[in-house]
Design a protein around this motif. Structure first.
Motif, PDB file in Angstrom:
ATOM      1  N   HIS A 144      51.463  20.248   4.324  1.00 49.45           N
ATOM      2  CA  HIS A 144      51.818  19.498   5.533  1.00 49.45           C
ATOM      3  C   HIS A 144      53.165  18.824   5.316  1.00 49.45           C
ATOM      4  CE1 HIS A 144      47.886  19.791   7.604  1.00 49.45           C
ATOM      5  NE2 HIS A 144      47.397  19.807   6.378  1.00 49.45           N
ATOM      6  N   ASP A 145      54.214  19.440   5.864  1.00 49.08           N
ATOM      7  CA  ASP A 145      55.539  18.835   5.746  1.00 49.08           C
ATOM      8  C   ASP A 145      55.631  17.544   6.539  1.00 49.08           C
ATOM      9  OD1 ASP A 145      56.463  20.887   4.111  1.00 49.08           O
ATOM     10  OD2 ASP A 145      57.039  22.132   5.830  1.00 49.08           O
ATOM     11  N   ASN A 146      54.895  17.492   7.638  1.00 54.94           N
ATOM     12  CA  ASN A 146      54.865  16.287   8.468  1.00 54.94           C
ATOM     13  C   ASN A 146      53.423  16.017   8.874  1.00 54.94           C
ATOM     14  OD1 ASN A 146      55.533  14.092  10.064  1.00 54.94           O
ATOM     15  ND2 ASN A 146      56.111  15.338  11.826  1.00 54.94           N
ATOM     16  N   PHE A 147      52.746  15.160   8.116  1.00 54.62           N
ATOM     17  CA  PHE A 147      51.341  14.868   8.377  1.00 54.62           C
ATOM     18  C   PHE A 147      51.257  13.800   9.460  1.00 54.62           C
ATOM     19  CE2 PHE A 147      47.193  12.865   7.515  1.00 54.62           C
ATOM     20  CZ  PHE A 147      46.382  13.995   7.555  1.00 54.62           C
ATOM     21  N   GLU A 148      51.084  14.270  10.683  1.00 53.45           N
ATOM     22  CA  GLU A 148      51.012  13.370  11.828  1.00 53.45           C
ATOM     23  C   GLU A 148      49.748  13.685  12.615  1.00 53.45           C
ATOM     24  OE1 GLU A 148      53.626  12.365  15.825  1.00 53.45           O
ATOM     25  OE2 GLU A 148      54.648  13.028  14.005  1.00 53.45           O
ATOM     26  N   ILE A 149      48.932  12.664  12.864  1.00 54.10           N
ATOM     27  CA  ILE A 149      47.667  12.849  13.560  1.00 54.10           C
ATOM     28  C   ILE A 149      47.791  12.338  14.981  1.00 54.10           C
ATOM     29  CG2 ILE A 149      45.195  12.374  13.552  1.00 54.10           C
ATOM     30  CD1 ILE A 149      46.201  14.035  11.187  1.00 54.10           C
ATOM     31  N   ASN A 150      47.775  13.263  15.934  1.00 57.02           N
ATOM     32  CA  ASN A 150      47.776  12.898  17.350  1.00 57.02           C
ATOM     33  C   ASN A 150      46.397  13.079  17.969  1.00 57.02           C
ATOM     34  OD1 ASN A 150      50.638  12.297  17.600  1.00 57.02           O
ATOM     35  ND2 ASN A 150      50.986  14.490  17.329  1.00 57.02           N
ATOM     36  N   ASN A 151      45.752  14.197  17.637  1.00 57.32           N
ATOM     37  CA  ASN A 151      44.435  14.518  18.185  1.00 57.32           C
ATOM     38  C   ASN A 151      43.400  14.550  17.063  1.00 57.32           C
ATOM     39  OD1 ASN A 151      45.057  15.079  21.080  1.00 57.32           O
ATOM     40  ND2 ASN A 151      46.415  16.603  20.153  1.00 57.32           N
ATOM     41  N   PHE A 152      42.446  13.644  17.161  1.00 60.66           N
ATOM     42  CA  PHE A 152      41.449  13.438  16.120  1.00 60.66           C
ATOM     43  C   PHE A 152      40.071  13.718  16.727  1.00 60.66           C
ATOM     44  CE2 PHE A 152      39.435   9.744  13.452  1.00 60.66           C
ATOM     45  CZ  PHE A 152      38.655  10.652  12.772  1.00 60.66           C
ATOM     46  N   VAL A 153      39.436  14.814  16.313  1.00 63.67           N
ATOM     47  CA  VAL A 153      38.111  15.169  16.822  1.00 63.67           C
ATOM     48  C   VAL A 153      37.046  14.489  15.969  1.00 63.67           C
ATOM     49  CG1 VAL A 153      36.440  17.040  17.131  1.00 63.67           C
ATOM     50  CG2 VAL A 153      38.830  17.386  17.784  1.00 63.67           C
ATOM     51  N   PHE A 154      36.219  13.668  16.609  1.00 63.97           N
ATOM     52  CA  PHE A 154      35.089  13.031  15.934  1.00 63.97           C
ATOM     53  C   PHE A 154      33.818  13.657  16.478  1.00 63.97           C
ATOM     54  CE2 PHE A 154      31.761   9.786  15.564  1.00 63.97           C
ATOM     55  CZ  PHE A 154      31.854   9.471  14.213  1.00 63.97           C
ATOM     56  N   ALA A 178      46.321   7.612  16.897  1.00 62.92           N
ATOM     57  CA  ALA A 178      45.788   8.905  17.334  1.00 62.92           C
ATOM     58  C   ALA A 178      44.777   8.741  18.457  1.00 62.92           C
ATOM     59  CB  ALA A 178      45.130   9.620  16.148  1.00 62.92           C
ATOM     60  N   LYS A 179      44.627   9.785  19.259  1.00 63.07           N
ATOM     61  CA  LYS A 179      43.583   9.843  20.276  1.00 63.07           C
ATOM     62  C   LYS A 179      42.331  10.460  19.653  1.00 63.07           C
ATOM     63  CE  LYS A 179      44.256  11.085  24.576  1.00 63.07           C
ATOM     64  NZ  LYS A 179      44.580  11.887  25.799  1.00 63.07           N
ATOM     65  N   ILE A 180      41.177   9.846  19.925  1.00 58.77           N
ATOM     66  CA  ILE A 180      39.912  10.391  19.432  1.00 58.77           C
ATOM     67  C   ILE A 180      39.259  11.236  20.522  1.00 58.77           C
ATOM     68  CG2 ILE A 180      37.568   9.847  18.679  1.00 58.77           C
ATOM     69  CD1 ILE A 180      38.541   7.437  17.276  1.00 58.77           C
ATOM     70  N   HIS A 181      38.886  12.445  20.152  1.00 56.94           N
ATOM     71  CA  HIS A 181      38.118  13.316  21.031  1.00 56.94           C
ATOM     72  C   HIS A 181      36.662  13.241  20.580  1.00 56.94           C
ATOM     73  CE1 HIS A 181      41.661  15.385  22.836  1.00 56.94           C
ATOM     74  NE2 HIS A 181      42.211  15.049  21.673  1.00 56.94           N
ATOM     75  N   LEU A 182      35.845  12.517  21.323  1.00 55.92           N
ATOM     76  CA  LEU A 182      34.425  12.406  21.002  1.00 55.92           C
ATOM     77  C   LEU A 182      33.733  13.697  21.420  1.00 55.92           C
ATOM     78  CD1 LEU A 182      33.922   8.786  22.336  1.00 55.92           C
ATOM     79  CD2 LEU A 182      34.240   9.481  19.957  1.00 55.92           C
ATOM     80  N   LEU A 183      33.198  14.420  20.446  1.00 55.33           N
ATOM     81  CA  LEU A 183      32.687  15.762  20.698  1.00 55.33           C
ATOM     82  C   LEU A 183      31.182  15.862  20.461  1.00 55.33           C
ATOM     83  CD1 LEU A 183      33.061  18.820  21.245  1.00 55.33           C
ATOM     84  CD2 LEU A 183      33.549  19.071  18.794  1.00 55.33           C
ATOM     85  N   PHE A 184      30.473  16.298  21.494  1.00 60.12           N
ATOM     86  CA  PHE A 184      29.060  16.659  21.373  1.00 60.12           C
ATOM     87  C   PHE A 184      28.953  18.158  21.611  1.00 60.12           C
ATOM     88  CE2 PHE A 184      24.907  17.669  23.048  1.00 60.12           C
ATOM     89  CZ  PHE A 184      24.056  16.969  22.211  1.00 60.12           C
ATOM     90  N   VAL A 185      28.361  18.873  20.657  1.00 58.62           N
ATOM     91  CA  VAL A 185      28.204  20.316  20.786  1.00 58.62           C
ATOM     92  C   VAL A 185      26.786  20.638  21.225  1.00 58.62           C
ATOM     93  CG1 VAL A 185      28.290  22.555  19.633  1.00 58.62           C
ATOM     94  CG2 VAL A 185      29.957  20.777  19.032  1.00 58.62           C
ATOM     95  N   ASN A 186      26.675  21.286  22.359  1.00 61.55           N
ATOM     96  CA  ASN A 186      25.385  21.741  22.884  1.00 61.55           C
ATOM     97  C   ASN A 186      25.084  23.137  22.360  1.00 61.55           C
ATOM     98  OD1 ASN A 186      23.458  20.429  24.447  1.00 61.55           O
ATOM     99  ND2 ASN A 186      24.758  20.404  26.279  1.00 61.55           N
ATOM    100  N   THR A 187      23.884  23.337  21.872  1.00 59.71           N
ATOM    101  CA  THR A 187      23.445  24.669  21.459  1.00 59.71           C
ATOM    102  C   THR A 187      22.148  25.003  22.187  1.00 59.71           C
ATOM    103  OG1 THR A 187      22.160  23.827  19.581  1.00 59.71           O
ATOM    104  CG2 THR A 187      24.471  24.381  19.173  1.00 59.71           C
TER     105      THR A 187
END
Length: 274
Positions: A144-154, A178-187
């Motif tokens: 990672h030449d530029n470690f920048e976190i914009n989108n963070f999936v939780f 960073a922006k947090i993407h709150l993720l629920f996965v339906n199966t």
């Protein structure tokens, strides 16, 4: 976040982790503790003072110091406070002890990727670190030449996890802006309606006072695939999951997320202890 621990075996993967740690340290004024564990058969030695009398110990200590000197001369570490630490201990125990001794805020570790979770840095001990660490563990998979976190999936089921893991993720997101993407996965096996899932998520995050987030319900064949596919869609810079200690890695969604998630994710993964 003031103190970052980077365990190293001086491999390419460990250096990738150190480069990320260096970028974080420069941005957030942190100190780095660079740790190398020497797992020597010292059980036959009576006292710590006798370490220096063991030829193997002296040799590997000198070798480690030479590697440290080469690492410390790298341009990306210039201007940073880096503590050189070599310890005689089992890797997992040594990392845990170092975290307690120096009040470490974050562990950054390298990974060999999809060759198997137990192939991560310094063998299967890394599995123990990720599974049981009381502080967040950031696993780095690539350069990672530029470690920048914009989108963070939780990713979570927002039911079996405790809210402490989310608050840790929020604190990290604030630090990284960073922006947090709150993720629920339906199966198919564990399906709930979108309204039910959203209500559960909103209840889970109530009182956190963090506004920079989105809520996403994603359908897929498995939770692992859902996390990976959704992360690809939003071009996530980081994936966050929870661990339940000795019960195994990422035990949420009424079961267990397999180790494949850490192995197969091409993106950095951070784990939070429940």
């Amino acid at each position: 976040m003031k103190r970052i621990l980077v365990p190293t075996d001086f491999s390419k993967e460990a250096e990738q982790a150190l480069k990320v740690a260096a970028q974080l340290a420069k941005k957030h004024d942190c100190e780095i503790y660079l740790l190398h564990m020497l797992e020597l058969p010292l059980d036959q030695i009576d006292a710590l003072s006798q370490y220096s009398e063991l030829p193997e110990a002296m040799f590997f200590m000198k070798l480690a110091h030479q590697k440290f000197e080469k690492t410390m001369s790298q341009e990306y570490l210039k201007g940073l406070t880096v503590h050189e630490t070599v310890d005689f201990n089992k890797t997992f125990t040594g990392i845990s002890d170092t975290c307690k001794t120096h009040n470490i805020d974050l562990i950054v570790m390298g990974s060999h990727g999809a060759n198997g979770f137990k192939e991560m840095f310094i063998g299967s001990n890394t599995e123990k670190v990720v599974r049981t660490s009381e502080i967040p563990v950031l696993v780095i998979k690539n350069e990672h030449d530029n470690f920048e976190i914009n989108n963070f999936v939780f990713a979570s089921d927002f039911k079996n996890d405790n809210k402490g893991t989310y608050l840790q993720a929020v604190n990290l997101a604030k630090i990284l802006d960073a922006k947090i993407h709150l993720l629920f996965v339906n199966t198919a096996n564990n399906f709930i309606t979108t309204n039910t899932a959203k209500a559960r998520i909103l209840d889970f995050i109530a009182g956190s006072n963090f506004e920079n987030y989105t809520i996403s319900i994603y359908n897929d064949d498995s939770v692992e695939k859902g996390i990976l596919n959704f992360s690809h869609i939003v071009n996530a810079d980081l994936i966050g999951i929870s661990t339940h200690g000795r019960q195994g890695i990422a035990h949420f969604f009424n079961g267990s997320i397999s180790e494949d998630l850490v192995n197969h994710a091409k993106r950095p993964v951070i784990t939070f202890k429940i």
